[in-house]
Write a protein that holds these residues in place. Structure first.
Motif, mmCIF file in Angstrom:
data_model
loop_
_atom_site.group_PDB
_atom_site.id
_atom_site.type_symbol
_atom_site.label_atom_id
_atom_site.label_comp_id
_atom_site.label_asym_id
_atom_site.label_seq_id
_atom_site.Cartn_x
_atom_site.Cartn_y
_atom_site.Cartn_z
ATOM 1 N N GLN A 38 0.890 -1.103 0.246
ATOM 2 C CA GLN A 38 0.376 0.065 -0.069
ATOM 3 C C GLN A 38 0.424 1.346 0.547
ATOM 4 O OE1 GLN A 38 -3.179 -0.520 -0.412
ATOM 5 N NE2 GLN A 38 -3.043 -2.725 -0.416
ATOM 6 N N ALA A 39 0.380 2.232 0.010
ATOM 7 C CA ALA A 39 0.870 3.867 -0.663
ATOM 8 C C ALA A 39 2.670 3.797 0.745
ATOM 9 C CB ALA A 39 -0.122 4.901 -0.648
ATOM 10 N N PRO A 40 1.729 4.356 2.095
ATOM 11 C CA PRO A 40 2.508 4.802 2.955
ATOM 12 C C PRO A 40 3.808 3.399 2.841
ATOM 13 C CG PRO A 40 0.561 4.284 3.940
ATOM 14 C CD PRO A 40 0.181 3.978 2.500
ATOM 15 N N GLU A 41 3.412 2.596 2.538
ATOM 16 C CA GLU A 41 4.699 1.113 2.774
ATOM 17 C C GLU A 41 5.808 1.301 1.695
ATOM 18 O OE1 GLU A 41 1.968 0.088 3.487
ATOM 19 O OE2 GLU A 41 2.000 0.012 5.977
ATOM 20 N N ARG A 42 5.025 1.378 0.655
ATOM 21 C CA ARG A 42 5.555 1.644 -0.372
ATOM 22 C C ARG A 42 6.375 2.565 -0.728
ATOM 23 N NH1 ARG A 42 1.818 1.139 -4.016
ATOM 24 N NH2 ARG A 42 1.920 3.382 -4.729
ATOM 25 N N LEU A 43 6.038 3.778 0.115
ATOM 26 C CA LEU A 43 6.562 5.206 0.152
ATOM 27 C C LEU A 43 7.949 4.801 0.827
ATOM 28 C CD1 LEU A 43 4.111 7.510 -0.054
ATOM 29 C CD2 LEU A 43 5.812 7.666 -1.879
ATOM 30 N N ARG A 44 8.109 4.834 2.384
ATOM 31 C CA ARG A 44 9.288 4.387 2.645
ATOM 32 C C ARG A 44 10.228 3.232 2.231
ATOM 33 N NH1 ARG A 44 4.487 3.524 6.921
ATOM 34 N NH2 ARG A 44 4.319 5.005 8.345
ATOM 35 N N LEU A 45 9.719 2.333 1.549
ATOM 36 C CA LEU A 45 10.097 1.179 1.319
ATOM 37 C C LEU A 45 11.164 1.977 -0.295
ATOM 38 C CD1 LEU A 45 11.586 -1.459 0.172
ATOM 39 C CD2 LEU A 45 9.797 -0.835 -1.179
ATOM 40 N N LEU A 103 17.819 15.103 -8.209
ATOM 41 C CA LEU A 103 17.378 13.651 -7.206
ATOM 42 C C LEU A 103 17.307 13.602 -5.683
ATOM 43 C CD1 LEU A 103 15.747 10.918 -6.559
ATOM 44 C CD2 LEU A 103 17.928 9.422 -7.156
ATOM 45 N N VAL A 104 18.994 13.671 -5.605
ATOM 46 C CA VAL A 104 19.174 13.496 -3.787
ATOM 47 C C VAL A 104 18.928 14.788 -3.381
ATOM 48 C CG1 VAL A 104 21.529 14.001 -2.629
ATOM 49 C CG2 VAL A 104 21.007 11.690 -5.368
ATOM 50 N N LEU A 105 19.130 16.063 -4.381
ATOM 51 C CA LEU A 105 19.223 17.829 -3.199
ATOM 52 C C LEU A 105 17.218 17.788 -3.521
ATOM 53 C CD1 LEU A 105 22.217 19.149 -4.705
ATOM 54 C CD2 LEU A 105 22.185 18.062 -2.868
ATOM 55 N N LEU A 106 16.912 17.369 -4.384
ATOM 56 C CA LEU A 106 15.208 18.134 -4.182
ATOM 57 C C LEU A 106 14.456 16.870 -3.502
ATOM 58 C CD1 LEU A 106 15.751 20.961 -7.236
ATOM 59 C CD2 LEU A 106 15.490 20.780 -5.001
ATOM 60 N N GLN A 107 14.715 15.828 -4.969
ATOM 61 C CA GLN A 107 13.282 15.124 -4.755
ATOM 62 C C GLN A 107 13.726 14.008 -3.634
ATOM 63 O OE1 GLN A 107 13.517 13.161 -8.711
ATOM 64 N NE2 GLN A 107 11.853 15.386 -9.099
ATOM 65 N N LEU A 108 14.182 13.532 -2.761
ATOM 66 C CA LEU A 108 14.694 13.063 -2.136
ATOM 67 C C LEU A 108 13.710 13.316 -0.698
ATOM 68 C CD1 LEU A 108 17.498 10.174 -2.510
ATOM 69 C CD2 LEU A 108 15.305 10.404 -3.101
ATOM 70 N N PRO A 109 14.165 14.864 -0.343
ATOM 71 C CA PRO A 109 13.924 15.005 0.664
ATOM 72 C C PRO A 109 12.851 15.910 0.782
ATOM 73 C CG PRO A 109 16.328 16.332 -0.605
ATOM 74 C CD PRO A 109 16.093 15.498 -1.130
ATOM 75 N N ALA A 110 11.889 16.189 -0.887
ATOM 76 C CA ALA A 110 10.692 16.125 -0.832
ATOM 77 C C ALA A 110 9.997 14.595 -0.070
ATOM 78 C CB ALA A 110 10.385 16.513 -2.141
ATOM 79 N N LEU A 111 10.423 13.487 -1.015
ATOM 80 C CA LEU A 111 9.941 12.628 -0.676
ATOM 81 C C LEU A 111 9.761 11.881 0.748
ATOM 82 C CD1 LEU A 111 8.460 10.113 -1.243
ATOM 83 C CD2 LEU A 111 11.279 9.021 -1.564
ATOM 84 N N ARG A 112 11.255 12.337 1.629
ATOM 85 C CA ARG A 112 11.232 12.033 3.067
ATOM 86 C C ARG A 112 9.849 13.170 3.820
ATOM 87 N NH1 ARG A 112 16.628 11.554 1.636
ATOM 88 N NH2 ARG A 112 17.190 13.394 2.227
ATOM 89 N N GLY A 123 3.657 12.352 -1.287
ATOM 90 C CA GLY A 123 4.526 11.655 -1.364
ATOM 91 C C GLY A 123 4.256 10.862 -2.450
ATOM 92 N N GLY A 124 2.948 10.595 -2.877
ATOM 93 C CA GLY A 124 2.858 9.740 -4.021
ATOM 94 C C GLY A 124 3.945 10.599 -5.550
ATOM 95 N N ALA A 125 3.247 12.278 -5.569
ATOM 96 C CA ALA A 125 3.167 12.881 -6.496
ATOM 97 C C ALA A 125 4.828 13.001 -7.117
ATOM 98 C CB ALA A 125 2.990 14.496 -6.332
ATOM 99 N N VAL A 126 5.712 12.770 -5.543
ATOM 100 C CA VAL A 126 7.182 13.070 -5.448
ATOM 101 C C VAL A 126 7.784 11.709 -6.434
ATOM 102 C CG1 VAL A 126 8.763 13.519 -4.036
ATOM 103 C CG2 VAL A 126 6.711 14.849 -3.514
ATOM 104 N N LEU A 127 7.091 10.502 -6.340
ATOM 105 C CA LEU A 127 7.323 9.601 -6.455
ATOM 106 C C LEU A 127 6.681 9.672 -7.761
ATOM 107 C CD1 LEU A 127 8.563 6.585 -4.604
ATOM 108 C CD2 LEU A 127 6.872 5.617 -4.634
ATOM 109 N N GLY A 128 6.538 9.772 -8.262
ATOM 110 C CA GLY A 128 5.906 9.984 -9.673
ATOM 111 C C GLY A 128 7.235 10.522 -10.624
ATOM 112 N N LYS A 129 7.763 11.882 -10.001
ATOM 113 C CA LYS A 129 8.548 12.507 -10.761
ATOM 114 C C LYS A 129 9.691 11.624 -10.453
ATOM 115 C CE LYS A 129 7.130 17.012 -9.549
ATOM 116 N NZ LYS A 129 6.750 17.989 -8.380
ATOM 117 N N LEU A 133 12.351 10.641 -13.805
ATOM 118 C CA LEU A 133 13.713 11.066 -13.809
ATOM 119 C C LEU A 133 14.746 9.777 -13.371
ATOM 120 C CD1 LEU A 133 15.560 13.677 -11.560
ATOM 121 C CD2 LEU A 133 16.173 11.716 -11.314
ATOM 122 N N VAL A 134 14.625 8.697 -12.738
ATOM 123 C CA VAL A 134 15.112 7.756 -12.454
ATOM 124 C C VAL A 134 15.111 7.181 -14.242
ATOM 125 C CG1 VAL A 134 15.790 5.011 -11.343
ATOM 126 C CG2 VAL A 134 15.371 7.603 -9.775
ATOM 127 N N GLY A 135 13.897 6.759 -15.107
ATOM 128 C CA GLY A 135 13.742 5.828 -16.085
ATOM 129 C C GLY A 135 14.268 6.804 -16.432
#
Ligand code: HEM
Length: 154
Positions: A38-45, A103-112, A123-129, A133-135
């Motif tokens: 589910q979303a919360p576990e997926r974002l934490r993973l 990824l390191v300076l903007l998106q991962l801090p936003a995810l955290r 969190g889901g929106a950040v994960l989409g970005k 980016l990784v793709g």
């Protein structure tokens, strides 16, 4: 082992680590996480996966230019005398580095931040970005390896 061979081995290992890690994350772990969590576990993973993966990518990010410039010097001498594909490799490395830094300076801090605030839609929106980016970086990395190994004469 010659100096060139040791640079070459480190260079290819670093490329495998970075691009292979992105391939695994995008093609294997991502669909598996969507299927099972589910979303919360997926974002934490993903926050935990990236925290660990980024440490290895920092090593690859340092080893690639050091070994690459070493090989460049040993094999081709002056910067301008290297074949065009080596210049293309260097340019693509800089693009991949810029995307990694984003990824390191903007998106991962936003995810955290989204996880700490339990804001799962954000969190889901950040994960989409992050996925986009990784793709993109994965495609660039695979294109780069294809160019480096095919050594085209353009
Ligand atoms: C500043 C960045 C880089 C520099 C200066 C650089 C330079 C070089 C040089 C001089 C070679 C040897 C070419 C030859 O012997 O014909 C090489 C090979 C190679 N590079 Fe890079 N490189 C860089 C970044 C990268 C990146 C980011 C990747 C992949 C993610 C990569 C993947 C490879 C591979 C797979 C080879 C082996 C090609 C083969 O001999 O079949 N390089 N690089």
């Amino acid at each position: 082992m010659t100096p060139f061979a040791s640079h070459y081995a480190l260079h290819v290992l670093a490329a495998v680590l970075w691009v292979g890690g992105m391939f695994f994350a995008w093609m294997v772990l991502r669909p598996a996480a969507v299927a099972v969590l589910q979303a919360p576990e997926r974002l934490r993973l993903w926050a935990e996966v990236f925290r660990r993966f980024v440490q290895w990518v920092w090593i690859a990010v340092a080893v690639l230019p050091i070994s690459g410039i070493g090989m460049w010097h040993l094999r081709f001498g002056a910067m301008a005398s290297a074949p065009r594909y080596v210049h293309v490799m260097t340019g693509l490395y800089l693009v991949m580095l810029a995307l990694f830094l984003r990824l390191v300076l903007l998106q991962l801090p936003a995810l955290r931040r989204a996880i700490e605030g339990q804001d799962w839609p954000a969190g889901g929106a950040v994960l989409g970005k992050i996925r986009a980016l990784v793709g993109l970086n994965l495609l660039l990395g695979m294109a780069l390896i294809a160019i480096a190994t095919a050594r085209p004469e353009f």
